[in-house]
Each structure stands twice: as C-alpha cells, then as structure tokens.
Scaffold this motif. Structure first.
Motif, PDB file in Angstrom:
ATOM      1  N   TYR A 132      -2.566  15.285  -8.885  1.00  0.00           N
ATOM      2  CA  TYR A 132      -2.633  14.055  -9.834  1.00  0.00           C
ATOM      3  C   TYR A 132      -3.934  13.889 -10.424  1.00  0.00           C
ATOM      4  O   TYR A 132      -4.407  13.891 -11.584  1.00  0.00           O
ATOM      5  N   ARG A 133      -5.029  13.512  -9.631  1.00  0.00           N
ATOM      6  CA  ARG A 133      -6.296  13.373 -10.071  1.00  0.00           C
ATOM      7  C   ARG A 133      -6.858  14.415 -10.690  1.00  0.00           C
ATOM      8  O   ARG A 133      -7.626  14.156 -11.592  1.00  0.00           O
ATOM      9  N   SER A 134      -6.635  15.793 -10.095  1.00  0.00           N
ATOM     10  CA  SER A 134      -7.356  16.868 -11.076  1.00  0.00           C
ATOM     11  C   SER A 134      -6.750  17.024 -12.398  1.00  0.00           C
ATOM     12  O   SER A 134      -7.355  17.568 -13.164  1.00  0.00           O
ATOM     13  N   LEU A 135      -5.532  16.466 -12.779  1.00  0.00           N
ATOM     14  CA  LEU A 135      -4.946  16.405 -14.120  1.00  0.00           C
ATOM     15  C   LEU A 135      -5.305  15.119 -14.746  1.00  0.00           C
ATOM     16  O   LEU A 135      -4.982  14.866 -15.972  1.00  0.00           O
ATOM     17  N   GLY A 136      -6.223  14.265 -14.325  1.00  0.00           N
ATOM     18  CA  GLY A 136      -6.551  13.071 -15.018  1.00  0.00           C
ATOM     19  C   GLY A 136      -6.127  11.821 -14.470  1.00  0.00           C
ATOM     20  O   GLY A 136      -6.325  10.716 -15.210  1.00  0.00           O
ATOM     21  N   PHE A 137      -5.168  11.861 -13.529  1.00  0.00           N
ATOM     22  CA  PHE A 137      -4.378  10.443 -13.330  1.00  0.00           C
ATOM     23  C   PHE A 137      -5.336   9.762 -12.678  1.00  0.00           C
ATOM     24  O   PHE A 137      -6.256  10.123 -11.790  1.00  0.00           O
ATOM     25  N   ALA A 138      -5.274   8.404 -12.660  1.00  0.00           N
ATOM     26  CA  ALA A 138      -6.246   7.325 -11.857  1.00  0.00           C
ATOM     27  C   ALA A 138      -5.394   6.569 -11.242  1.00  0.00           C
ATOM     28  O   ALA A 138      -4.338   6.353 -11.422  1.00  0.00           O
ATOM     29  N   ARG A 139      -5.826   6.290  -9.875  1.00  0.00           N
ATOM     30  CA  ARG A 139      -5.251   5.269  -9.050  1.00  0.00           C
ATOM     31  C   ARG A 139      -5.174   3.714  -9.626  1.00  0.00           C
ATOM     32  O   ARG A 139      -6.255   3.293 -10.412  1.00  0.00           O
ATOM     33  N   VAL A 140      -4.057   3.251  -9.805  1.00  0.00           N
ATOM     34  CA  VAL A 140      -3.691   1.708 -10.219  1.00  0.00           C
ATOM     35  C   VAL A 140      -3.148   1.048  -9.285  1.00  0.00           C
ATOM     36  O   VAL A 140      -2.025   0.970  -9.148  1.00  0.00           O
ATOM     37  N   PRO A 141      -3.941   0.304  -8.599  1.00  0.00           N
ATOM     38  CA  PRO A 141      -3.280  -0.313  -7.196  1.00  0.00           C
ATOM     39  C   PRO A 141      -2.157  -1.404  -8.053  1.00  0.00           C
ATOM     40  O   PRO A 141      -1.273  -1.749  -7.174  1.00  0.00           O
ATOM     41  N   GLU A 142      -2.402  -1.931  -9.152  1.00  0.00           N
ATOM     42  CA  GLU A 142      -1.571  -3.061  -9.711  1.00  0.00           C
ATOM     43  C   GLU A 142      -0.192  -2.489  -9.999  1.00  0.00           C
ATOM     44  O   GLU A 142       1.136  -3.131 -10.173  1.00  0.00           O
ATOM     45  N   LEU A 143       0.111  -1.026  -9.881  1.00  0.00           N
ATOM     46  CA  LEU A 143       1.523  -0.383  -9.942  1.00  0.00           C
ATOM     47  C   LEU A 143       2.061   0.003  -8.704  1.00  0.00           C
ATOM     48  O   LEU A 143       3.146   0.463  -8.547  1.00  0.00           O
ATOM     49  N   ASP A 144       1.453  -0.510  -7.754  1.00  0.00           N
ATOM     50  CA  ASP A 144       2.040  -0.221  -6.108  1.00  0.00           C
ATOM     51  C   ASP A 144       3.163  -0.991  -6.159  1.00  0.00           C
ATOM     52  O   ASP A 144       3.145  -2.369  -6.585  1.00  0.00           O
ATOM     53  N   TRP A 145       3.993  -0.729  -5.487  1.00  0.00           N
ATOM     54  CA  TRP A 145       5.395  -1.508  -5.235  1.00  0.00           C
ATOM     55  C   TRP A 145       6.154  -0.917  -3.855  1.00  0.00           C
ATOM     56  O   TRP A 145       5.854   0.139  -3.303  1.00  0.00           O
ATOM     57  N   ASP A 146       7.093  -1.798  -3.420  1.00  0.00           N
ATOM     58  CA  ASP A 146       7.803  -1.413  -2.325  1.00  0.00           C
ATOM     59  C   ASP A 146       9.155  -1.408  -2.608  1.00  0.00           C
ATOM     60  O   ASP A 146      10.038  -2.378  -2.863  1.00  0.00           O
ATOM     61  N   PRO A 147       9.600  -0.129  -2.692  1.00  0.00           N
ATOM     62  CA  PRO A 147      11.146   0.278  -2.890  1.00  0.00           C
ATOM     63  C   PRO A 147      12.265  -0.408  -2.030  1.00  0.00           C
ATOM     64  O   PRO A 147      13.069  -0.644  -2.119  1.00  0.00           O
ATOM     65  N   VAL A 148      11.717  -0.527  -0.645  1.00  0.00           N
ATOM     66  CA  VAL A 148      12.445  -0.906   0.416  1.00  0.00           C
ATOM     67  C   VAL A 148      11.407  -1.344   1.597  1.00  0.00           C
ATOM     68  O   VAL A 148      10.128  -1.047   1.389  1.00  0.00           O
ATOM     69  N   PRO A 149      11.814  -2.175   2.324  1.00  0.00           N
ATOM     70  CA  PRO A 149      10.919  -2.972   3.268  1.00  0.00           C
ATOM     71  C   PRO A 149      10.298  -1.747   3.938  1.00  0.00           C
ATOM     72  O   PRO A 149      10.750  -0.921   4.662  1.00  0.00           O
ATOM     73  N   GLY A 150       9.046  -2.146   4.185  1.00  0.00           N
ATOM     74  CA  GLY A 150       8.200  -1.218   4.798  1.00  0.00           C
ATOM     75  C   GLY A 150       7.702  -0.045   4.243  1.00  0.00           C
ATOM     76  O   GLY A 150       7.134   1.004   4.864  1.00  0.00           O
TER      77      GLY A 150
END
Length: 163
Positions: A132-150
C-alpha cells in the motif's frame, strides 16, 4: 496474468480463495467469524470484485472496489471509495497479483472521479502495508476502527486526482 471483473459463477471460488489466503497468514485467528463475511464481500451489489487469473484460467487473487454507500464502513462521502478483501492464493503469492489488483482498483477509482481511496488492514498485515505504501497510500490513524472488540484495523488513504 489477466485482471478482470469476477464472473457470477466465480463468487464461491473467490470467497474460498480469500478465506484460504487469510487463514494461511493466521489473519482469521483474531476474528474467526469474519470468514463468513469474507466469502461474500462484493457479491451483494455494493461493490465490484476483481480477480487476477493466470494464463490457464486459475484464480490467483481477488480484491473488492466499493464506492461509498450509506452502509460503507470507512468511506464517508460520495467522493470516497474503499478497497476491501485483497487476497492472493497462497501458491500464487510473489507473482505480482496483489500489485496488479491494486493498480486496477486505483484505476477504477480514478475513472469514477473518486478523490480518496481508503482501506483498512490488520497490524499483522505488514506485507500488504508495504505494498500500500509503495502505491502511495498513507497511514491515517483517524481512520482506525474496531469492527469487533479486541480487533483494531489500521486506516490508510490514497489521494487521487479527480477525473
């Protein structure tokens, strides 16, 4: 290798490929019930499933392009879309299928005028994150989420030129 939309009769094979690829890397260990969802992603009318097919017709990999809709998991507006369920068959890994599938998804997003392409990944998916990074994607911590607990998914985004 050919990248194309999955045919209706390939839904089951694409789903099983996803589950095999995720299981091979122990990625379903954190949320085993996700295997059921993984099998059907994109065949419900919300997205486009692309496949990588070898010269002999063997399914090598798959990915889903999902434009924003009211039930989107990460995308929040019509100018965003999501990449979901990138998977390459264990025996086909290292042959460029993942990059070719991602290039095709990026092309679809650009052609549809999307300004931001989003994806979520498990922290353990380090090889995918390098891609993903090699394709230009950047890490965006604001998009982090928890689909299920843990289980926390890490967000990445790619800014695109609007078509």
């Amino acid at each position: 290798m050919i990248i194309r939309e999955a045919l209706p009769g390939e839904a089951e094979a694409a789903g099983e490929l996803r589950v095999a690829a995720y299981a091979d890397r122990h990625l379903l260990d954190v949320n085993p019930p996700y295997a059921r969802s993984l099998r059907g992603l994109g065949f419900d009318g919300h997205g486009t499933v692309l496949v990588a097919v070898d010269h002999d017709g063997t399914l090598m990999g798959t990915v889903m392009y999902e434009p924003w809709h009211p039930g989107s998991e990460v995308a929040r507006s019509a100018d965003e879309a999501e990449v979901r369920a990138l998977a390459v068959a264990p025996l086909a890994q290292g042959r460029g299928a993942a990059r070719a599938l991602m290039d095709a998804v990026i092309g679809q997003a650009e052609a549809r005028g999307v300004s931001r392409l989003l994806l979520s990944t498990l922290p353990a998916m380090t090889a995918a994150q390098r891609l993903y990074r090699s394709l230009g994607f950047a890490r965006v911590p604001e998009l982090d989420w928890d689909p299920v607990p843990g289980v926390t998914l890490m967000g990445f985004a790619l800014r695109l030129s609007r078509g």
